[in-house]
Enzyme design. Structure first.
Site, PDB file in Angstrom:
ATOM      1  N   SER A  49      32.368  45.631  41.887  1.00  0.00           N
ATOM      2  CA  SER A  49      31.819  46.877  41.331  1.00  0.00           C
ATOM      3  C   SER A  49      30.854  46.576  40.179  1.00  0.00           C
ATOM      4  O   SER A  49      29.857  47.268  39.996  1.00  0.00           O
ATOM      5  CB  SER A  49      32.930  47.836  40.898  1.00  0.00           C
ATOM      6  OG  SER A  49      33.644  47.325  39.811  1.00  0.00           O
ATOM      7  N   LEU A 100      36.819  27.120  35.214  1.00  0.00           N
ATOM      8  CA  LEU A 100      35.674  26.239  35.458  1.00  0.00           C
ATOM      9  C   LEU A 100      35.823  24.918  34.700  1.00  0.00           C
ATOM     10  O   LEU A 100      36.337  24.902  33.581  1.00  0.00           O
ATOM     11  CB  LEU A 100      34.386  26.947  35.013  1.00  0.00           C
ATOM     12  CG  LEU A 100      34.125  28.273  35.738  1.00  0.00           C
ATOM     13  CD1 LEU A 100      33.058  29.082  35.011  1.00  0.00           C
ATOM     14  CD2 LEU A 100      33.721  28.015  37.184  1.00  0.00           C
ATOM     15  N   HIS A 112      34.690  40.243  30.416  1.00  0.00           N
ATOM     16  CA  HIS A 112      36.147  40.118  30.345  1.00  0.00           C
ATOM     17  C   HIS A 112      36.729  41.473  29.924  1.00  0.00           C
ATOM     18  O   HIS A 112      36.234  42.088  28.982  1.00  0.00           O
ATOM     19  CB  HIS A 112      36.511  39.032  29.327  1.00  0.00           C
ATOM     20  CG  HIS A 112      37.978  38.792  29.236  1.00  0.00           C
ATOM     21  ND1 HIS A 112      38.669  38.080  30.195  1.00  0.00           N
ATOM     22  CD2 HIS A 112      38.896  39.190  28.324  1.00  0.00           C
ATOM     23  CE1 HIS A 112      39.954  38.047  29.863  1.00  0.00           C
ATOM     24  NE2 HIS A 112      40.116  38.710  28.728  1.00  0.00           N
ATOM     25  N   GLU A 152      32.338  48.676  31.602  1.00  0.00           N
ATOM     26  CA  GLU A 152      31.787  47.393  32.054  1.00  0.00           C
ATOM     27  C   GLU A 152      30.487  47.619  32.829  1.00  0.00           C
ATOM     28  O   GLU A 152      29.490  46.923  32.636  1.00  0.00           O
ATOM     29  CB  GLU A 152      32.795  46.655  32.947  1.00  0.00           C
ATOM     30  CG  GLU A 152      34.050  46.212  32.223  1.00  0.00           C
ATOM     31  CD  GLU A 152      34.985  45.407  33.121  1.00  0.00           C
ATOM     32  OE1 GLU A 152      34.503  44.614  33.943  1.00  0.00           O
ATOM     33  OE2 GLU A 152      36.219  45.575  32.993  1.00  0.00           O
TER      34      GLU A 152
HETATM   35  C1  GRF Z   1      36.440  43.284  35.998  1.00  0.00           C
HETATM   36  O1  GRF Z   1      37.387  44.037  35.292  1.00  0.00           O
HETATM   37  C2  GRF Z   1      36.010  42.095  35.184  1.00  0.00           C
HETATM   38  O2  GRF Z   1      35.976  42.335  33.817  1.00  0.00           O
HETATM   39  C3  GRF Z   1      37.090  41.107  35.494  1.00  0.00           C
HETATM   40  O3  GRF Z   1      37.369  41.289  36.854  1.00  0.00           O
HETATM   41  C4  GRF Z   1      37.057  42.629  37.227  1.00  0.00           C
HETATM   42  C5  GRF Z   1      36.088  42.543  38.378  1.00  0.00           C
HETATM   43  O4  GRF Z   1      35.852  43.785  38.968  1.00  0.00           O
HETATM   44  N1  GRF Z   1      36.689  39.762  35.132  1.00  0.00           N
HETATM   45  P1  GRF Z   1      34.700  43.946  40.044  1.00  0.00           P
HETATM   46  O5  GRF Z   1      34.909  42.878  41.120  1.00  0.00           O
HETATM   47  O6  GRF Z   1      33.383  43.794  39.358  1.00  0.00           O
HETATM   48  O7  GRF Z   1      34.906  45.321  40.617  1.00  0.00           O
END
Ligand code: GRF
Length: 200
Positions: A18, A97, A113, A178
């Site tokens: 997403s 990593l 994150h 995000e």
């Molecule tokens: C997000 O919450 C990101 O912060 C974490 O994993 C999730 C990924 O979600 N590292 P998506 O695959 O972008 O929907």
């Protein structure tokens, strides 16, 4: 349009993608940067479909095909470097990593994150914030350095924790933020407004 000189990114994913979708949508609008490829360590990651739907090249470097972390990271590095990106964007890429991989991209790789770092590195961040009785959770974008989730912080958005929140309800509200912040940060790096050197 000639995309040769446009700032280029390669996005690494493991799952739903997403965040990738928010970056795709943004990159199609205004063209500050272009996504050269999306790379997944999981062949069934839905983010690969999102990329293909937008005509973006996809690559799978399946971690199950490699015996150890360093041979996997070598293969991943070769796959990324074929595209010679200006920036590597980790968007839900769920792998630890190696130091040599991280150092190869030092200052050219960012991660998102789902916590207000330095709180709650690693997994289960939302439950940790709720269990600790925190008032705010949130998300953080940072440059990637060898220590997990500990690189210089570029941007954060706090999200209020409600009494009724579960880890899932909180995660979905944080995810909205995000999606908002990740494309903005990529654009600022592409425009030269943010650089790793500012944090050294
Ligand atoms: C997000 O919450 C990101 O912060 C974490 O994993 C999730 C990924 O979600 N590292 P998506 O695959 O972008 O929907």
């Amino acid at each position: 349009m000639n995309t040769e000189n446009i700032f280029s990114v390669v996005v690494l994913i493991s799952g739903n993608g997403s965040n990738l979708q928010s970056i795709i949508d943004d990159s199609e609008y205004g063209a500050s940067y272009t996504i050269k490829a999306v790379i997944s360590n999981k062949p069934d990651a839905y983010g690969l479909v999102r990329a293909q739907n937008s005509g973006i090249e996809t690559v799978v470097v399946d971690h199950k095909m490699y015996h150890d972390r360093s041979s996997y990271d070598d293969a991943l590095q070769s796959a990324i470097d074929q595209y010679n990106p200006d920036l590597v964007v980790l968007a839900g890429f769920m792998r630890i990593l190696t130091t040599s991989f991280v150092e190869h991209y030092l200052g050219r790789m960012i991660n998102i994150h789902p916590s207000l770092l330095p709180k709650y590195r690693g997994l289960n961040t939302h439950q940790k914030a709720i269990s600790a009785g925190d008032t705010f959770a949130g998300c953080t974008i940072h440059f990637v350095t060898p220590e997990l989730d500990a690189g210089p912080i570029i941007a954060q958005i706090p999200v209020k924790i409600e009494h009724s929140d579960t880890a899932q309800t909180l995660a979905s509200r944080v995810l909205i933020q995000e999606h908002h912040i990740y494309p903005q940060v990529i654009k600022k790096i592409a425009n030269g407004e943010i650089s790793f050197h500012d944090y050294e």
